[in-house]
Design an enzyme around this catalytic site. Structure first.
Site, short mmCIF file in Angstrom:
data_model
loop_
_atom_site.label_atom_id
_atom_site.label_comp_id
_atom_site.label_asym_id
_atom_site.label_seq_id
_atom_site.Cartn_x
_atom_site.Cartn_y
_atom_site.Cartn_z
CB CYS A 279 5.47 -15.51 -0.09
SG CYS A 279 5.24 -17.23 -0.57
CD GLU B 53 12.22 -14.69 3.79
OE1 GLU B 53 12.98 -13.65 3.70
OE2 GLU B 53 12.63 -15.77 2.89
CG HIS C 70 9.92 -18.68 1.71
ND1 HIS C 70 10.39 -17.24 1.62
CD2 HIS C 70 8.93 -18.57 0.87
CE1 HIS C 70 9.49 -16.65 0.77
NE2 HIS C 70 8.60 -17.14 0.47
#
Length: 228
Positions: free
Chosen positions: A149, A87, A168
């Site tokens: 998260c 991410e 993730h």
């Protein structure tokens, strides 16, 4: 970023909803067995975080204040994923889903006065291209999902001047056991640390304590929002 820091912190999450065994924590435990590799002159510390907004806020603050790591990598589970996603950025708003205690932040905001988006100083696109792990795809993502998260990531980016990452991982399965996910984390974090060592990044971190990118993105990773 303190160039003398020799600590890397990697966190996983505890149980939530139907995920009584959270693959993120299982992967982090496997990474702890492997270490970061003999060539990485850094200390690895691991920590389990609860899927709890308020507790996460306290613990992330303590990680950065007490340990002063050169990098913090948060690992979460994406229940629908078949690949590992890196991410690029954390978002400040949209946290309407309740945590394991039934709580969600007031007005769905992480930091009321914070920028809308904070990007990692690590190019996740570059890392995803170089991190080759047999048996699992490593991909780049621009939207971490607006749950604990993403909330954790935004806070860590804020406290760590962009020296944080969120990975993730998929749920555990026969084709994606914890041992494979742990090995993938080792490879990915090695590449992240190489990114941090690139010339000029120390100066970038010094001058960008809360680097925010507009929706259109930029060369550090294009953090535009995904279409729903």
């Amino acid at each position: 970023m303190d160039s003398q820091s020799s600590c890397v912190v990697v966190t996983g999450f505890g149980p939530f909803r139907q995920h009584l065994v959270n693959s993120s924590w299982e992967a982090v435990k496997e990474l702890s067995k492997l270490g970061l590799g003999r060539d990485m002159e850094v200390e690895l510390r691991i920590l389990q975080l609860p899927v709890d907004y308020r507790e996460v806020k306290q613990r992330v603050t303590r990680i950065w204040e007490d340990l002063q790591p050169q990098l913090v990598v948060h690992v979460g589970v994406d229940p629908t994923a078949k690949a590992i996603f890196l991410e690029q950025c954390g978002k400040n708003w949209g946290y309407g889903d309740a945590d394991i205690r039934g709580f969600h932040p007031e007005r769905g905001v992480c930091l009321p006065d914070g920028p809308e988006v904070i990007a990692s100083g690590v190019s996740m696109r570059a890392v995803s291209r170089r991190a080759v792990v047999e048996g699992v795809e490593v991909a780049f993502s621009r939207d971490a999902g607006r749950y604990v998260c993403d909330y954790t990531y935004y806070l860590s980016l804020h406290h760590g001047n962009g020296c944080a990452a969120l990975v993730h991982v998929p749920p555990l399965s026969p084709s994606l056991p914890a041992s494979l996910l742990g090995k993938a984390l080792q490879v990915i974090i090695q590449e992240m640390l190489e990114e941090l060592r690139k010339p000029g990044l120390n100066a970038w971190f010094t001058g960008n304590s809360a680097f925010a990118i507009p929706d259109r993105g930029n060369q550090l990773g294009d953090c535009s929002f995904r279409e729903n």
